[in-house]
Design a protein around this motif. Sequence first.
Motif, PDB file in Angstrom:
ATOM      1  N   THR A 173       0.866  -1.219   0.081  1.00  0.00           N
ATOM      2  CA  THR A 173       0.017  -0.041   0.070  1.00  0.00           C
ATOM      3  C   THR A 173       1.004   1.172  -0.084  1.00  0.00           C
ATOM      4  OG1 THR A 173      -1.568  -1.178   1.254  1.00  0.00           O
ATOM      5  CG2 THR A 173      -1.976   1.231   1.074  1.00  0.00           C
ATOM      6  N   THR A 174       1.989   1.112   0.926  1.00  0.00           N
ATOM      7  CA  THR A 174       2.621   2.345   0.983  1.00  0.00           C
ATOM      8  C   THR A 174       3.646   2.677  -0.278  1.00  0.00           C
ATOM      9  OG1 THR A 174       4.220   1.255   2.249  1.00  0.00           O
ATOM     10  CG2 THR A 174       2.755   2.398   3.596  1.00  0.00           C
ATOM     11  N   PHE A 175       4.369   1.554  -0.764  1.00  0.00           N
ATOM     12  CA  PHE A 175       4.926   1.707  -2.002  1.00  0.00           C
ATOM     13  C   PHE A 175       4.258   2.117  -3.429  1.00  0.00           C
ATOM     14  CE2 PHE A 175       7.492   0.253  -5.599  1.00  0.00           C
ATOM     15  CZ  PHE A 175       8.789   0.521  -5.101  1.00  0.00           C
ATOM     16  N   GLU A 176       2.938   1.718  -3.442  1.00  0.00           N
ATOM     17  CA  GLU A 176       2.273   1.946  -4.460  1.00  0.00           C
ATOM     18  C   GLU A 176       1.772   3.531  -4.441  1.00  0.00           C
ATOM     19  OE1 GLU A 176      -0.924  -0.483  -7.064  1.00  0.00           O
ATOM     20  OE2 GLU A 176      -1.623   0.085  -5.109  1.00  0.00           O
ATOM     21  N   GLN A 177       1.944   3.827  -3.194  1.00  0.00           N
ATOM     22  CA  GLN A 177       1.211   5.422  -3.084  1.00  0.00           C
ATOM     23  C   GLN A 177       2.647   6.226  -2.991  1.00  0.00           C
ATOM     24  OE1 GLN A 177      -1.083   5.225   0.689  1.00  0.00           O
ATOM     25  NE2 GLN A 177      -2.797   4.484  -0.582  1.00  0.00           N
ATOM     26  N   LYS A 178       3.680   5.715  -3.305  1.00  0.00           N
ATOM     27  CA  LYS A 178       5.218   6.414  -3.437  1.00  0.00           C
ATOM     28  C   LYS A 178       5.401   6.853  -1.871  1.00  0.00           C
ATOM     29  CE  LYS A 178       4.756   7.895  -7.898  1.00  0.00           C
ATOM     30  NZ  LYS A 178       4.737   8.876  -8.953  1.00  0.00           N
ATOM     31  N   ASP A 179       4.707   6.302  -0.758  1.00  0.00           N
ATOM     32  CA  ASP A 179       5.257   6.681   0.641  1.00  0.00           C
ATOM     33  C   ASP A 179       6.332   5.730   1.080  1.00  0.00           C
ATOM     34  OD1 ASP A 179       3.287   8.577   0.429  1.00  0.00           O
ATOM     35  OD2 ASP A 179       1.654   7.285   1.196  1.00  0.00           O
ATOM     36  N   TYR A 180       7.391   6.454   1.148  1.00  0.00           N
ATOM     37  CA  TYR A 180       8.593   5.458   1.899  1.00  0.00           C
ATOM     38  C   TYR A 180       8.630   6.086   3.281  1.00  0.00           C
ATOM     39  CZ  TYR A 180       9.893   5.099  -2.963  1.00  0.00           C
ATOM     40  OH  TYR A 180      10.000   4.838  -4.326  1.00  0.00           O
ATOM     41  N   PHE A 181       7.985   7.068   3.490  1.00  0.00           N
ATOM     42  CA  PHE A 181       7.903   7.708   4.945  1.00  0.00           C
ATOM     43  C   PHE A 181       6.128   7.784   5.128  1.00  0.00           C
ATOM     44  CE2 PHE A 181      11.998   8.865   3.482  1.00  0.00           C
ATOM     45  CZ  PHE A 181      12.748   8.557   4.646  1.00  0.00           C
ATOM     46  N   PHE A 182       5.839   7.335   6.521  1.00  0.00           N
ATOM     47  CA  PHE A 182       4.390   7.403   6.571  1.00  0.00           C
ATOM     48  C   PHE A 182       4.217   7.760   7.959  1.00  0.00           C
ATOM     49  CE2 PHE A 182       5.782   3.403   5.093  1.00  0.00           C
ATOM     50  CZ  PHE A 182       6.041   2.427   6.281  1.00  0.00           C
ATOM     51  N   LYS A 183       2.763   8.132   8.040  1.00  0.00           N
ATOM     52  CA  LYS A 183       2.502   8.753   9.610  1.00  0.00           C
ATOM     53  C   LYS A 183       2.308   7.583  10.316  1.00  0.00           C
ATOM     54  CE  LYS A 183       0.753  13.408   8.272  1.00  0.00           C
ATOM     55  NZ  LYS A 183      -0.344  14.419   8.098  1.00  0.00           N
TER      56      LYS A 183
ATOM     57  N   GLN B 100      10.806  -5.744  18.198  1.00  0.00           N
ATOM     58  CA  GLN B 100      11.233  -7.234  18.132  1.00  0.00           C
ATOM     59  C   GLN B 100      12.123  -7.255  16.599  1.00  0.00           C
ATOM     60  OE1 GLN B 100       7.540  -9.408  18.519  1.00  0.00           O
ATOM     61  NE2 GLN B 100       7.069  -8.153  20.434  1.00  0.00           N
ATOM     62  N   HIS B 101      11.780  -6.738  15.650  1.00  0.00           N
ATOM     63  CA  HIS B 101      12.198  -7.005  14.204  1.00  0.00           C
ATOM     64  C   HIS B 101      13.062  -6.029  13.811  1.00  0.00           C
ATOM     65  CE1 HIS B 101       9.673 -10.418  14.971  1.00  0.00           C
ATOM     66  NE2 HIS B 101       8.498  -9.740  14.563  1.00  0.00           N
ATOM     67  N   GLY B 102      12.781  -4.793  14.102  1.00  0.00           N
ATOM     68  CA  GLY B 102      13.312  -3.599  13.450  1.00  0.00           C
ATOM     69  C   GLY B 102      13.238  -3.534  12.007  1.00  0.00           C
ATOM     70  N   LEU B 103      11.979  -3.871  11.727  1.00  0.00           N
ATOM     71  CA  LEU B 103      11.331  -4.005  10.191  1.00  0.00           C
ATOM     72  C   LEU B 103      10.890  -2.656   9.788  1.00  0.00           C
ATOM     73  CD1 LEU B 103      10.114  -7.524   9.450  1.00  0.00           C
ATOM     74  CD2 LEU B 103      12.291  -6.387   8.653  1.00  0.00           C
ATOM     75  N   LEU B 104      10.215  -2.065  10.559  1.00  0.00           N
ATOM     76  CA  LEU B 104       9.620  -0.938  10.864  1.00  0.00           C
ATOM     77  C   LEU B 104      10.178  -0.042  12.008  1.00  0.00           C
ATOM     78  CD1 LEU B 104       5.796  -1.296  10.368  1.00  0.00           C
ATOM     79  CD2 LEU B 104       7.375  -0.604   8.782  1.00  0.00           C
ATOM     80  N   VAL B 105      10.477   1.342  11.553  1.00  0.00           N
ATOM     81  CA  VAL B 105      11.272   2.173  12.715  1.00  0.00           C
ATOM     82  C   VAL B 105      10.782   3.602  12.443  1.00  0.00           C
ATOM     83  CG1 VAL B 105      13.432   0.904  12.444  1.00  0.00           C
ATOM     84  CG2 VAL B 105      13.125   2.867  10.806  1.00  0.00           C
ATOM     85  N   GLU B 106      10.781   4.319  13.736  1.00  0.00           N
ATOM     86  CA  GLU B 106      10.357   5.614  13.670  1.00  0.00           C
ATOM     87  C   GLU B 106      11.430   6.576  13.467  1.00  0.00           C
ATOM     88  OE1 GLU B 106       7.284   8.260  16.945  1.00  0.00           O
ATOM     89  OE2 GLU B 106       8.687   6.734  17.708  1.00  0.00           O
ATOM     90  N   ARG B 107      11.374   7.176  12.319  1.00  0.00           N
ATOM     91  CA  ARG B 107      12.273   7.959  11.816  1.00  0.00           C
ATOM     92  C   ARG B 107      12.327   9.297  12.548  1.00  0.00           C
ATOM     93  NH1 ARG B 107      16.197   4.821   9.173  1.00  0.00           N
ATOM     94  NH2 ARG B 107      14.899   3.429   7.562  1.00  0.00           N
ATOM     95  N   ALA B 108      11.055   9.849  12.853  1.00  0.00           N
ATOM     96  CA  ALA B 108      10.786  11.155  13.694  1.00  0.00           C
ATOM     97  C   ALA B 108       9.639  10.917  14.368  1.00  0.00           C
ATOM     98  CB  ALA B 108      10.953  12.328  12.628  1.00  0.00           C
ATOM     99  N   LYS B 109       9.306  11.814  15.085  1.00  0.00           N
ATOM    100  CA  LYS B 109       8.191  11.805  15.993  1.00  0.00           C
ATOM    101  C   LYS B 109       7.028  11.598  15.095  1.00  0.00           C
ATOM    102  CE  LYS B 109       5.908  12.096  19.994  1.00  0.00           C
ATOM    103  NZ  LYS B 109       6.164  11.117  21.085  1.00  0.00           N
ATOM    104  N   GLY B 110       6.213  10.258  15.261  1.00  0.00           N
ATOM    105  CA  GLY B 110       5.239  10.067  14.541  1.00  0.00           C
ATOM    106  C   GLY B 110       5.253   9.623  13.059  1.00  0.00           C
ATOM    107  N   ILE B 111       6.644   9.652  12.723  1.00  0.00           N
ATOM    108  CA  ILE B 111       6.874   9.358  11.387  1.00  0.00           C
ATOM    109  C   ILE B 111       7.506   7.841  11.294  1.00  0.00           C
ATOM    110  CG2 ILE B 111       8.022  10.087   9.046  1.00  0.00           C
ATOM    111  CD1 ILE B 111       5.710  11.919   9.924  1.00  0.00           C
ATOM    112  N   TYR B 112       7.138   6.952  10.415  1.00  0.00           N
ATOM    113  CA  TYR B 112       7.800   5.464  10.275  1.00  0.00           C
ATOM    114  C   TYR B 112       8.211   5.330   8.943  1.00  0.00           C
ATOM    115  CZ  TYR B 112       6.483   4.248  15.004  1.00  0.00           C
ATOM    116  OH  TYR B 112       6.381   3.911  16.250  1.00  0.00           O
ATOM    117  N   SER B 113       9.047   4.510   8.767  1.00  0.00           N
ATOM    118  CA  SER B 113       9.307   3.738   7.600  1.00  0.00           C
ATOM    119  C   SER B 113       9.822   2.369   7.691  1.00  0.00           C
ATOM    120  CB  SER B 113      10.459   4.703   6.739  1.00  0.00           C
ATOM    121  OG  SER B 113      11.604   4.237   7.253  1.00  0.00           O
ATOM    122  N   PHE B 114       9.955   1.734   6.603  1.00  0.00           N
ATOM    123  CA  PHE B 114      10.970   0.255   6.698  1.00  0.00           C
ATOM    124  C   PHE B 114      12.224   0.642   6.948  1.00  0.00           C
ATOM    125  CE2 PHE B 114       6.849  -1.252   4.972  1.00  0.00           C
ATOM    126  CZ  PHE B 114       6.948  -2.821   5.234  1.00  0.00           C
TER     127      PHE B 114
END
Length: 430
Positions: A38-48, A87-101
């Motif tokens: 879903t995120t990749f198709e929407q060109k979202d590398y960073f998502f809320k 647990q896995h570190g597959l999703l990480v919080e890059r900034a406050k409330g902003i995540y990415s793989f």
Amino acid sequence: MDILLKKWDAKRNIERNQVYKNLSLCCKEDLLSEIAFTTFEQKDYFFKQKTVEAYIAKFISNLQDANLEPEVLQVDSEDVLKSIEAQHGLLVERAKGIYSFSHLTFQEYFCARKIVATLAYKNLVHHINEKRWQEVFLLTVGVMEDPDNLVLLMKRKIDNLAASDEKLQHFLEWLDCKSSSFESFYKPAAIRALYFTMTLDSEQNKLDNALEWDIENTLSGLDNALGLDSEDTLDDIEIDWLLNHALTNTLVLSDDLANAFFQGLDATDILDETIEKSSRGQALVARDNAWCNIADLDDFLINAIDLASSFQSELKTALQLLRDKLNEAIPEWENLFEELEEFGEWWDKNSQAWTEQLIALMIEHRNIGHNWQFSYRQAKLLQQYYNSNKLLVNCLNSDCNISDKIRQEIEHNLLLPISKLETENNKDIS
């Protein structure tokens, strides 16, 4: 990936959220695949955070025995997100409330997994011209047990890119004809790929580099991927390469000379320290570029003449006469740098006629050098067509389970015009 999902949390000795703990390995992968696709198709590398929690809540709500109360779903989705991060570190919080793989490769892998799970291959091939989807294509054919249908879909999509343009089809017909005009131990598709890049190199200069074409990186490589060795070429290919480069240098020489004279500084002025240093430096570089272009042009002609002497005596004689005309304007090569203005005057008067003679020789004796006069749109389409074929070949060459029959069929039909493909298909039917 399975090891990462199964063991990382145990190794780190982290207490898992109960909802996430109850998810099977397959469900965890399905959840990550849904988020990635879903995120990749929407060109979202960073998502809320709220966005990804909404994806998780939707996924949880479809599980058996799920508590569908909004407040519970909200809490569970927050906990699941934190569990994945911890647990896995597959999703990480890059900034406050902003995540990415944590790495783009994870997002691309799970995106490919979602495509395979939902058989969304037709949707995937719509992205064949988009550079950011290339790794997803490669991962998808790698994940699939039988990728034959996908690579055939890719081939049909690529062929249709240029199918409706008459001039591009004419170009592909010429490409097939030219590549079949001499015997070679290389795959026919590799020869076609070589002449494709050779032609588009010179066409790019006619378009004033409007496409910002990186011929060494963006386009080159398909011929090598198909097995052509640049260190072991045939005389036919070598002489065409030399003549094509001679033409390319010829087409840009007027601009190089104009740049050399733009500052209005001659060779003596360049050494005059009373003149601004930056102006002298620019004039020096521009003059040197023009000098090198002329020297390279002469070298290309010398080597082409030498090659032609062994199998095309008429071409050798004609090229020698053409080179003699060029050298008549250069009485002493060792003084060309200092006397570039004199050559520039000769070139300004004679360049059109000289270039037309070179092109005429190339067309008559080698069937190259045609003035295709591609529009920007057509050149852009050819770039997409070529790069998409390169992606397809990369898929064929990857560690995947494409059958030998399909692999050979696709390679045989690469870079062919629609008319030839239809003929090949009729042969298969009969």
